[in-house]
Scaffold this motif. Structure first.
Motif, PDB file in Angstrom:
ATOM      1  N   HIS A  92       8.309  57.944   7.666  1.00 52.33           N
ATOM      2  CA  HIS A  92       9.326  57.374   8.245  1.00 52.33           C
ATOM      3  C   HIS A  92       9.737  56.107   7.659  1.00 52.33           C
ATOM      4  N   ARG A  93       9.015  55.174   7.389  1.00 54.13           N
ATOM      5  CA  ARG A  93       9.374  53.932   6.678  1.00 54.13           C
ATOM      6  C   ARG A  93      10.108  54.095   5.513  1.00 54.13           C
ATOM      7  N   LYS A  94      10.030  55.193   4.721  1.00 53.93           N
ATOM      8  CA  LYS A  94      10.352  55.411   3.413  1.00 53.93           C
ATOM      9  C   LYS A  94      11.694  56.343   3.483  1.00 53.93           C
ATOM     10  N   GLY A  95      11.889  57.015   4.756  1.00 53.94           N
ATOM     11  CA  GLY A  95      12.994  57.869   4.900  1.00 53.94           C
ATOM     12  C   GLY A  95      12.860  59.329   4.426  1.00 53.94           C
ATOM     13  N   LEU A  96      11.695  59.547   4.188  1.00 49.24           N
ATOM     14  CA  LEU A  96      11.295  60.922   3.592  1.00 49.24           C
ATOM     15  C   LEU A  96      10.809  62.118   4.694  1.00 49.24           C
ATOM     16  N   PRO A  97      10.789  63.342   4.354  1.00 49.07           N
ATOM     17  CA  PRO A  97      10.319  64.249   5.310  1.00 49.07           C
ATOM     18  C   PRO A  97       9.103  64.019   5.956  1.00 49.07           C
ATOM     19  N   VAL A  98       8.655  64.403   7.054  1.00 44.99           N
ATOM     20  CA  VAL A  98       7.515  63.948   7.707  1.00 44.99           C
ATOM     21  C   VAL A  98       6.794  64.979   7.588  1.00 44.99           C
ATOM     22  N   ARG A  99       7.203  66.281   7.940  1.00 46.18           N
ATOM     23  CA  ARG A  99       6.170  67.282   8.210  1.00 46.18           C
ATOM     24  C   ARG A  99       5.852  68.098   7.078  1.00 46.18           C
ATOM     25  N   GLY A 100       5.570  67.755   5.934  1.00 49.31           N
ATOM     26  CA  GLY A 100       5.168  68.433   4.652  1.00 49.31           C
ATOM     27  C   GLY A 100       6.151  69.157   3.872  1.00 49.31           C
ATOM     28  N   GLN A 101       7.483  68.992   4.199  1.00 45.47           N
ATOM     29  CA  GLN A 101       8.484  69.694   3.291  1.00 45.47           C
ATOM     30  C   GLN A 101       8.520  69.241   1.893  1.00 45.47           C
ATOM     31  N   ARG A 102       8.957  70.168   0.959  1.00 42.35           N
ATOM     32  CA  ARG A 102       9.046  69.738  -0.424  1.00 42.35           C
ATOM     33  C   ARG A 102      10.301  68.681  -0.450  1.00 42.35           C
ATOM     34  N   THR A 103       9.995  67.789  -1.494  1.00 35.82           N
ATOM     35  CA  THR A 103      11.017  66.585  -1.755  1.00 35.82           C
ATOM     36  C   THR A 103      11.564  66.887  -3.126  1.00 35.82           C
ATOM     37  N   HIS A 104      10.904  67.643  -4.131  1.00 30.53           N
ATOM     38  CA  HIS A 104      11.449  67.736  -5.285  1.00 30.53           C
ATOM     39  C   HIS A 104      13.026  68.101  -5.329  1.00 30.53           C
ATOM     40  N   THR A 105      13.195  69.294  -4.750  1.00 37.59           N
ATOM     41  CA  THR A 105      14.571  69.792  -4.353  1.00 37.59           C
ATOM     42  C   THR A 105      14.725  69.711  -3.044  1.00 37.59           C
ATOM     43  N   ASN A 106      16.028  69.782  -2.317  1.00 35.62           N
ATOM     44  CA  ASN A 106      16.261  70.025  -1.138  1.00 35.62           C
ATOM     45  C   ASN A 106      15.927  68.459  -0.424  1.00 35.62           C
ATOM     46  N   ALA A 107      15.633  68.297   1.002  1.00 37.31           N
ATOM     47  CA  ALA A 107      15.455  67.151   1.768  1.00 37.31           C
ATOM     48  C   ALA A 107      16.764  66.348   1.569  1.00 37.31           C
ATOM     49  N   ARG A 108      17.802  66.761   1.203  1.00 36.70           N
ATOM     50  CA  ARG A 108      19.161  65.852   1.162  1.00 36.70           C
ATOM     51  C   ARG A 108      19.175  65.326   2.588  1.00 36.70           C
ATOM     52  N   THR A 109      19.010  65.796   3.871  1.00 43.96           N
ATOM     53  CA  THR A 109      19.498  65.340   4.913  1.00 43.96           C
ATOM     54  C   THR A 109      18.675  64.296   5.173  1.00 43.96           C
ATOM     55  N   ARG A 110      17.291  64.265   5.078  1.00 44.53           N
ATOM     56  CA  ARG A 110      16.612  62.814   5.224  1.00 44.53           C
ATOM     57  C   ARG A 110      16.648  61.847   3.945  1.00 44.53           C
ATOM     58  N   LYS A 111      16.732  62.408   2.731  1.00 41.96           N
ATOM     59  CA  LYS A 111      16.873  61.367   1.711  1.00 41.96           C
ATOM     60  C   LYS A 111      18.137  60.957   1.551  1.00 41.96           C
ATOM     61  N   GLY A 112      19.308  61.453   1.908  1.00 41.47           N
ATOM     62  CA  GLY A 112      20.451  60.831   1.910  1.00 41.47           C
ATOM     63  C   GLY A 112      21.141  61.487   0.592  1.00 41.47           C
ATOM     64  N   LYS A 113      22.596  61.047   0.383  1.00 42.99           N
ATOM     65  CA  LYS A 113      23.194  61.687  -0.823  1.00 42.99           C
ATOM     66  C   LYS A 113      22.575  61.388  -2.237  1.00 42.99           C
ATOM     67  N   ALA A 114      22.579  62.159  -3.015  1.00 35.78           N
ATOM     68  CA  ALA A 114      21.860  62.172  -4.426  1.00 35.78           C
ATOM     69  C   ALA A 114      22.440  61.039  -5.198  1.00 35.78           C
ATOM     70  N   ARG A 115      21.562  60.149  -5.891  1.00 36.74           N
ATOM     71  CA  ARG A 115      22.121  58.864  -6.642  1.00 36.74           C
ATOM     72  C   ARG A 115      21.815  59.257  -7.969  1.00 36.74           C
ATOM     73  N   PRO A 116      22.665  59.237  -8.819  1.00 33.63           N
ATOM     74  CA  PRO A 116      22.558  59.248  -9.979  1.00 33.63           C
ATOM     75  C   PRO A 116      21.346  58.368 -10.858  1.00 33.63           C
ATOM     76  N   ILE A 117      20.434  58.775 -11.820  1.00 29.74           N
ATOM     77  CA  ILE A 117      19.756  57.976 -12.378  1.00 29.74           C
ATOM     78  C   ILE A 117      20.399  57.682 -13.961  1.00 29.74           C
ATOM     79  N   ALA A 118      20.555  56.414 -14.174  1.00 33.42           N
ATOM     80  CA  ALA A 118      21.054  56.093 -15.517  1.00 33.42           C
ATOM     81  C   ALA A 118      20.264  56.701 -16.760  1.00 33.42           C
TER      82      ALA A 118
END
Length: 122
Positions: A92-118
């Motif tokens: 919850h504190r990090k703003g990531l999915p709480v119930r075991g969903q994958r975060t490598h892809t997807n999880a955009r609702t919880r993580k927010g808009k994708a930010r490019p990495i330089a």
């Protein structure tokens, strides 16, 4: 316009549908409330008498925890998890999915808009 639990419910809709506009009342609870009060399912909010509105309001106040109280309790439960420092609280504190969903892809609702990495090119 009927005001129940601090929410102006829409007048043109059927009572069962209009009650779902209250946070904490879904279709099943709305049906149970209407059956308890004794209002026909087809009746619309603007056709309700003042007595029926009062009975619906009293039933909701007596039976359910809705709107502000429910939101406050949910927020307190999340805050308690974060204070404990348990796994769910950290997610919850990090703003990531709480119930075991994958975060490598997807999880955009919880993580927010994708930010490019330089400099991350293949």
């Amino acid at each position: 316009m009927a005001r129940i639990a601090g929410v102006n419910i829409p007048t043109a809709k059927r009572v069962v549908i209009a009650l779902t506009y209250i946070h904490g009342i879904g279709p099943a609870h709305a049906r149970r409330i209407v059956e308890t009060v004794g209002v026909p399912m087809e009746k619309r909010v603007n056709q309700l008498s003042d007595d029926e509105v009062v009975r619906i309001r009293e039933t909701i106040d007596r039976t359910f925890q809705v709107e502000g109280d429910l939101r406050r309790e949910t927020a307190m439960n999340i805050k308690r998890l974060m204070d404990l420092g348990c796994y769910r609280g950290l997610r919850h504190r990090k703003g990531l999915p709480v119930r075991g969903q994958r975060t490598h892809t997807n999880a955009r609702t919880r993580k927010g808009k994708a930010r490019p990495i330089a400099g991350k090119k293949k």
